[in-house]
Motif scaffolding. Structure first.
Motif, PDB file in Angstrom:
ATOM      1  N   PRO B 143       0.811  -1.230   0.000  1.00 56.85           N
ATOM      2  CA  PRO B 143       0.000   0.000   0.000  1.00 56.85           C
ATOM      3  C   PRO B 143       0.843   1.278   0.000  1.00 56.85           C
ATOM      4  CG  PRO B 143      -0.909  -1.589   1.552  1.00 56.85           C
ATOM      5  CD  PRO B 143       0.414  -2.139   1.113  1.00 56.85           C
ATOM      6  N   LEU B 144       1.971   1.280   0.689  1.00 61.98           N
ATOM      7  CA  LEU B 144       2.789   2.498   0.789  1.00 61.98           C
ATOM      8  C   LEU B 144       3.701   2.682  -0.413  1.00 61.98           C
ATOM      9  CD1 LEU B 144       3.759   2.328   4.567  1.00 61.98           C
ATOM     10  CD2 LEU B 144       2.162   3.920   3.493  1.00 61.98           C
ATOM     11  N   THR B 145       3.758   1.667  -1.302  1.00 64.73           N
ATOM     12  CA  THR B 145       4.655   1.769  -2.454  1.00 64.73           C
ATOM     13  C   THR B 145       3.863   1.757  -3.750  1.00 64.73           C
ATOM     14  OG1 THR B 145       4.963  -0.634  -2.340  1.00 64.73           O
ATOM     15  CG2 THR B 145       6.623   0.733  -1.288  1.00 64.73           C
ATOM     16  N   SER B 146       2.578   2.026  -3.616  1.00 64.95           N
ATOM     17  CA  SER B 146       1.708   2.164  -4.776  1.00 64.95           C
ATOM     18  C   SER B 146       1.826   3.618  -5.290  1.00 64.95           C
ATOM     19  CB  SER B 146       0.288   1.798  -4.314  1.00 64.95           C
ATOM     20  OG  SER B 146      -0.658   2.144  -5.280  1.00 64.95           O
ATOM     21  N   THR B 147       0.792   4.140  -5.886  1.00 64.68           N
ATOM     22  CA  THR B 147       0.852   5.513  -6.427  1.00 64.68           C
ATOM     23  C   THR B 147       0.965   6.549  -5.309  1.00 64.68           C
ATOM     24  OG1 THR B 147      -1.539   5.760  -6.287  1.00 64.68           O
ATOM     25  CG2 THR B 147      -0.665   4.832  -8.338  1.00 64.68           C
ATOM     26  N   MET B 148       1.428   7.759  -5.673  1.00 66.05           N
ATOM     27  CA  MET B 148       1.486   8.857  -4.709  1.00 66.05           C
ATOM     28  C   MET B 148       0.078   9.198  -4.215  1.00 66.05           C
ATOM     29  SD  MET B 148       4.392   9.960  -3.602  1.00 66.05           S
ATOM     30  CE  MET B 148       3.696  11.259  -2.616  1.00 66.05           C
ATOM     31  N   GLU B 149      -0.908   9.010  -5.105  1.00 67.88           N
ATOM     32  CA  GLU B 149      -2.291   9.321  -4.723  1.00 67.88           C
ATOM     33  C   GLU B 149      -2.731   8.423  -3.559  1.00 67.88           C
ATOM     34  OE1 GLU B 149      -5.023   8.791  -7.970  1.00 67.88           O
ATOM     35  OE2 GLU B 149      -6.735   9.435  -6.746  1.00 67.88           O
ATOM     36  N   ASP B 150      -2.476   7.109  -3.711  1.00 68.59           N
ATOM     37  CA  ASP B 150      -2.798   6.192  -2.622  1.00 68.59           C
ATOM     38  C   ASP B 150      -2.014   6.560  -1.354  1.00 68.59           C
ATOM     39  OD1 ASP B 150      -4.618   4.636  -3.995  1.00 68.59           O
ATOM     40  OD2 ASP B 150      -3.117   3.203  -4.712  1.00 68.59           O
ATOM     41  N   TYR B 151      -0.736   6.874  -1.563  1.00 69.66           N
ATOM     42  CA  TYR B 151       0.121   7.195  -0.415  1.00 69.66           C
ATOM     43  C   TYR B 151      -0.416   8.404   0.349  1.00 69.66           C
ATOM     44  CZ  TYR B 151       4.347   8.118   2.292  1.00 69.66           C
ATOM     45  OH  TYR B 151       5.234   8.318   3.319  1.00 69.66           O
ATOM     46  N   ASP B 152      -0.720   9.469  -0.401  1.00 70.41           N
ATOM     47  CA  ASP B 152      -1.230  10.692   0.233  1.00 70.41           C
ATOM     48  C   ASP B 152      -2.505  10.415   1.015  1.00 70.41           C
ATOM     49  OD1 ASP B 152       0.838  12.237  -0.686  1.00 70.41           O
ATOM     50  OD2 ASP B 152      -0.225  12.927  -2.476  1.00 70.41           O
ATOM     51  N   LYS B 153      -3.348   9.566   0.425  1.00 66.50           N
ATOM     52  CA  LYS B 153      -4.600   9.213   1.083  1.00 66.50           C
ATOM     53  C   LYS B 153      -4.314   8.483   2.403  1.00 66.50           C
ATOM     54  CE  LYS B 153      -8.895   8.983   1.339  1.00 66.50           C
ATOM     55  NZ  LYS B 153      -9.705  10.200   1.289  1.00 66.50           N
ATOM     56  N   LEU B 154      -3.422   7.490   2.322  1.00 70.68           N
ATOM     57  CA  LEU B 154      -3.146   6.674   3.507  1.00 70.68           C
ATOM     58  C   LEU B 154      -2.555   7.494   4.650  1.00 70.68           C
ATOM     59  CD1 LEU B 154      -1.770   3.404   1.862  1.00 70.68           C
ATOM     60  CD2 LEU B 154      -3.871   3.633   3.197  1.00 70.68           C
ATOM     61  N   ILE B 155      -1.687   8.460   4.298  1.00 70.31           N
ATOM     62  CA  ILE B 155      -1.051   9.218   5.393  1.00 70.31           C
ATOM     63  C   ILE B 155      -1.770  10.543   5.669  1.00 70.31           C
ATOM     64  CG2 ILE B 155       1.226   8.189   4.958  1.00 70.31           C
ATOM     65  CD1 ILE B 155       1.939  11.200   4.053  1.00 70.31           C
ATOM     66  N   SER B 156      -3.026  10.660   5.183  1.00 68.41           N
ATOM     67  CA  SER B 156      -3.706  11.950   5.349  1.00 68.41           C
ATOM     68  C   SER B 156      -3.950  12.290   6.828  1.00 68.41           C
ATOM     69  CB  SER B 156      -5.005  11.991   4.540  1.00 68.41           C
ATOM     70  OG  SER B 156      -5.829  10.906   4.891  1.00 68.41           O
ATOM     71  N   HIS B 157      -4.023  11.289   7.687  1.00 65.50           N
ATOM     72  CA  HIS B 157      -4.017  11.533   9.143  1.00 65.50           C
ATOM     73  C   HIS B 157      -2.759  10.852   9.684  1.00 65.50           C
ATOM     74  CE1 HIS B 157      -8.115  13.015   9.024  1.00 65.50           C
ATOM     75  NE2 HIS B 157      -8.421  11.968   8.283  1.00 65.50           N
ATOM     76  N   PRO B 158      -1.629  11.544   9.645  1.00 68.30           N
ATOM     77  CA  PRO B 158      -0.345  10.886   9.928  1.00 68.30           C
ATOM     78  C   PRO B 158      -0.308  10.155  11.272  1.00 68.30           C
ATOM     79  CG  PRO B 158      -0.013  13.199   9.311  1.00 68.30           C
ATOM     80  CD  PRO B 158      -1.480  13.000   9.433  1.00 68.30           C
ATOM     81  N   ARG B 159      -1.041  10.664  12.272  1.00 66.95           N
ATOM     82  CA  ARG B 159      -1.002  10.012  13.588  1.00 66.95           C
ATOM     83  C   ARG B 159      -1.803   8.719  13.597  1.00 66.95           C
ATOM     84  NH1 ARG B 159       2.908  11.324  16.811  1.00 66.95           N
ATOM     85  NH2 ARG B 159       1.692  10.706  18.606  1.00 66.95           N
ATOM     86  N   HIS B 160      -2.629   8.497  12.593  1.00 69.88           N
ATOM     87  CA  HIS B 160      -3.485   7.310  12.552  1.00 69.88           C
ATOM     88  C   HIS B 160      -2.818   6.129  11.870  1.00 69.88           C
ATOM     89  CE1 HIS B 160      -7.676   9.237  13.302  1.00 69.88           C
ATOM     90  NE2 HIS B 160      -6.745   9.888  13.945  1.00 69.88           N
ATOM     91  N   ILE B 161      -1.582   6.307  11.420  1.00 71.99           N
ATOM     92  CA  ILE B 161      -0.943   5.231  10.676  1.00 71.99           C
ATOM     93  C   ILE B 161       0.402   4.874  11.289  1.00 71.99           C
ATOM     94  CG2 ILE B 161      -0.021   6.869   8.963  1.00 71.99           C
ATOM     95  CD1 ILE B 161      -0.359   4.655   6.891  1.00 71.99           C
ATOM     96  N   ARG B 162       0.677   3.568  11.357  1.00 74.82           N
ATOM     97  CA  ARG B 162       1.970   3.056  11.823  1.00 74.82           C
ATOM     98  C   ARG B 162       2.397   1.945  10.866  1.00 74.82           C
ATOM     99  NH1 ARG B 162       0.986   6.666  14.763  1.00 74.82           N
ATOM    100  NH2 ARG B 162       1.501   6.971  16.961  1.00 74.82           N
ATOM    101  N   HIS B 163       3.674   1.833  10.594  1.00 75.51           N
ATOM    102  CA  HIS B 163       4.116   0.770   9.678  1.00 75.51           C
ATOM    103  C   HIS B 163       5.574   0.379   9.920  1.00 75.51           C
ATOM    104  CE1 HIS B 163       6.216   3.763   7.073  1.00 75.51           C
ATOM    105  NE2 HIS B 163       5.272   4.551   7.481  1.00 75.51           N
ATOM    106  N   GLU B 164       5.932   0.260  11.206  1.00 71.77           N
ATOM    107  CA  GLU B 164       7.313  -0.098  11.556  1.00 71.77           C
ATOM    108  C   GLU B 164       7.798  -1.334  10.815  1.00 71.77           C
ATOM    109  OE1 GLU B 164      10.379   0.600  12.273  1.00 71.77           O
ATOM    110  OE2 GLU B 164       9.706   1.612  14.100  1.00 71.77           O
ATOM    111  N   SER B 165       6.937  -2.355  10.732  1.00 69.38           N
ATOM    112  CA  SER B 165       7.397  -3.645  10.211  1.00 69.38           C
ATOM    113  C   SER B 165       7.483  -3.692   8.693  1.00 69.38           C
ATOM    114  CB  SER B 165       6.497  -4.766  10.741  1.00 69.38           C
ATOM    115  OG  SER B 165       6.645  -4.866  12.142  1.00 69.38           O
ATOM    116  N   THR B 166       7.288  -2.546   8.007  1.00 67.94           N
ATOM    117  CA  THR B 166       7.493  -2.570   6.555  1.00 67.94           C
ATOM    118  C   THR B 166       8.974  -2.462   6.201  1.00 67.94           C
ATOM    119  OG1 THR B 166       7.159  -0.160   6.435  1.00 67.94           O
ATOM    120  CG2 THR B 166       5.239  -1.545   5.995  1.00 67.94           C
ATOM    121  N   VAL B 167       9.789  -2.005   7.133  1.00 71.01           N
ATOM    122  CA  VAL B 167      11.240  -1.868   6.889  1.00 71.01           C
ATOM    123  C   VAL B 167      11.997  -2.453   8.073  1.00 71.01           C
ATOM    124  CG1 VAL B 167      13.155  -0.270   6.464  1.00 71.01           C
ATOM    125  CG2 VAL B 167      10.882   0.265   5.564  1.00 71.01           C
TER     126      VAL B 167
END
Lengths: 377, 377
Positions: B143-167
């Motif tokens: 999900p985080l490496t798809s289009t910038m549009e998807d990315y912007d949508k996913l992080i639109s509430h930055p405090r609502h998202i966590r993804h430590e285990s992606t890296v």
């Protein structure tokens, strides 16, 4: 929607002033993130500078920067009163006023008390503030290394407290340990070099230099406290070890930690002046350290001043370590911490980098403040 | 006061199942911290198992553990319906039901969608859930490496998202980078070895072993994907590099990254079977790698497969690095990341440790879930 984090800074030495400067220079960045840091008051050991009405007013950026200049010049915070934009309280009035502000804001708009002092005197204030619903952010190690009673009080609302910069300055040590523990991964061993000064000293004596010479140049380079015995005593490292051990749930005090002091009690501050110690005292330490370095070297090892927390053992002192280990390879003033747990068993989780300096320490405090934003309305 | 975090797990492969087991085994720990993780539903690529009334009911621990056994055995989640304690939806019904639950809980009691799948198919669901007020926790890199549009949508509430285990699996990479960035410390360079498989391969060929032999034993040891070309292509590392670069604010896509693939296109999955690749293809790679290793060794260097993000450059591939650097010293399957910033300029901040494995990855996801607790009422 803007998140407003109100705060009072306690302590405006190097770290506190750097924090205020970071806060001011980060305004555009934080605005982009929808965050506003609202500094309503700043205290030092004598005075408290506060906005006239903390519910509606904050200290303006120009007041904060002027305050930094005044403290750098060694002047009194009272100088600021002349501007008419702030109120200044002194001594017991100062403490009383901080509690008033904490009571007013703690449970309404929220308030973070940010302790960048190096004093035990903030403890009664901090423990009262916890009861008043305030958040606590600390670079000061003293409150967390006092009695277990104070400690329990301070962490009674664990989400309301952050103290990354008490260990390894801004290095993500505390936050990483919290993550490991909260995921149910039990930590079985921590070993680390947590003093930039002692890291520098031990890697220089490894190269064959006498410790007397190394400590004198460390002092000249500004790597040590004004009295280098404050570093050589190991007390600062012991406080960090205690903070880590208590984080793991150990109910111990500072005097439960075995601490190796690098000078004998005949050279203690009460007995010998700093000048005497640097002049003649230090020379008497050369032979022993040189012998220990040589002996370690015969087995391919090096000496490092480390903290070790494992099983029922919490101690700080010189250890012989393999030259080819993260700690053995450490050079200069970097800090390094190795954490062993279920997930990190064969190979530890290693965190390494600059573990001192006002800039890095203040950055750690600022990251902590941003990290508690969800607790503010 | 108990904090209740409701969640839906998407994906019950190795990481998802390990997460459920961690959640169940951490019950006593989390109870002590006043936290209850309330799993209301679990989905795989075909089905969605959900509590009959998500407002009042959750999936019981015995259902969660039974679900893990069913998936381990390769059976369908439908098997669970027999118990009568859960409802099971399939295909498009499944997606619709997840959205229903998100709409019901997202803005009331709160809901976290936890994506432990490895699929792009969760993206529409995740973006809708963001709008419905849900939190997102991801181990899934897609999900985080798809289009910038998807990315912007996913992080639109930055405090609502966590993804430590992606890296770096559970290594505190993302959380540490967040801390550095939020303190206004600009990151100017990241270099890291972020594939345990390629880390192992590069340190083994350094010892003179042919890459064909090393890849075959890595496969036997279970270090590679079923088709080792999935590792050797560098795509997995490129996704991690993209996640890091976007975190730094770079608005780039996967095809903006220069990626070194360790096999020629004549050996690509469409052209050559896995058996052919392992049997004859790999042998053709030996000479070139052997020559590069020897050449590097002449200058005291070693080869490492790394990601580099600096200035306007984001690339992943083999680099010649000093044998005596954190990356050069790396052995086996550990990950290591060096971060350079204003605070960490001469010497980087280094984070090192196990960067793969279901246990570690799931622990990182669980730490993320605990970390968003303040967003729940």
């Amino acid at each position: 929607m803007k998140k407003v984090i109100s705060l009072i800074l306690m302590g405006c030495g190097g770290v506190g002033r750097q924090l205020l400067q970071h806060i001011v220079s980060c305004r555009p960045l934080h605005a982009k993130q929808g965050i506003h840091l609202r500094v309503v008051g700043v205290s030092d050991s004598k005075s408290f500078v506060v906005a006239p009405d903390v519910s509606t007013m904050e200290l303006a950026d120009n007041s904060l920067l002027q305050l930094c200049r005044i403290k750098s010049d060694g002047s009194s915070l009272h100088t600021l009163a002349a501007s008419g934009q702030v109120e200044v309280f002194t001594d017991s009035e100062s403490t009383k006023k901080i509690i008033d502000v904490a009571a007013l804001l703690g449970k309404s708009t929220g308030l973070a008390l940010v302790d960048c002092s190096a004093s035990s005197e903030t403890i009664p204030l901090l423990t009262q503030a916890v009861d008043l619903g305030c958040c606590i952010v600390m670079a000061n190690k003293k409150p967390l290394t006092s009695t277990m009673e104070d400690y329990d009080k301070l962490i009674s609302h664990p989400r309301h407290i952050r103290h990354e910069s008490t260990v390894g300055a801004g290095l993500p040590v505390i936050s990483s340990l919290h993550r490991i523990l909260s995921s149910g991964d039990p930590v079985c061993r921590i070993i680390g070099s947590l003093s930039g000064t002692l890291g520098y000293v031990m890697s220089e004596v490894e190269d064959g230099k006498p410790i007397s010479e190394v400590v004198r140049s460390a002092k000249t380079l500004g790597y040590t406290e004004p009295d280098p015995r404050d570093d050589l005593s190991g007390m600062d490292v012991a406080r960090k070890a205690l903070i880590l051990a208590r984080l793991l749930g150990w109910r111990i005090n500072l005097d439960d930690i075995k601490i190796e002091c690098l000078y004998p009690k005949e050279m203690a501050p009460g007995v010998m002046s700093v000048e005497e110690f640097l002049g003649t005292g230090l020379l008497l330490l050369d032979k022993d350290i040189k012998e220990r370095v040589s002996k370690a070297s015969l087995s391919g090892n090096v000496l490092r001043y480390v903290c070790v927390i494992e099983a029922s053992r919490c101690e700080v002192g010189i250890q012989e370590l393999a030259k080819d280990s993260p700690l053995g390879r450490l050079r200069g003033s970097d800090n390094v911490l190795e954490i062993y747990s279920r997930c990190y068993n064969d190979q530890p989780l290693v965190i390494q980098g600059a573990g001192a300096g006002n800039d890095t320490t203040a950055a750690g405090v600022l990251a902590d403040i941003i990290d508690i934003q969800d607790l503010f309305p």
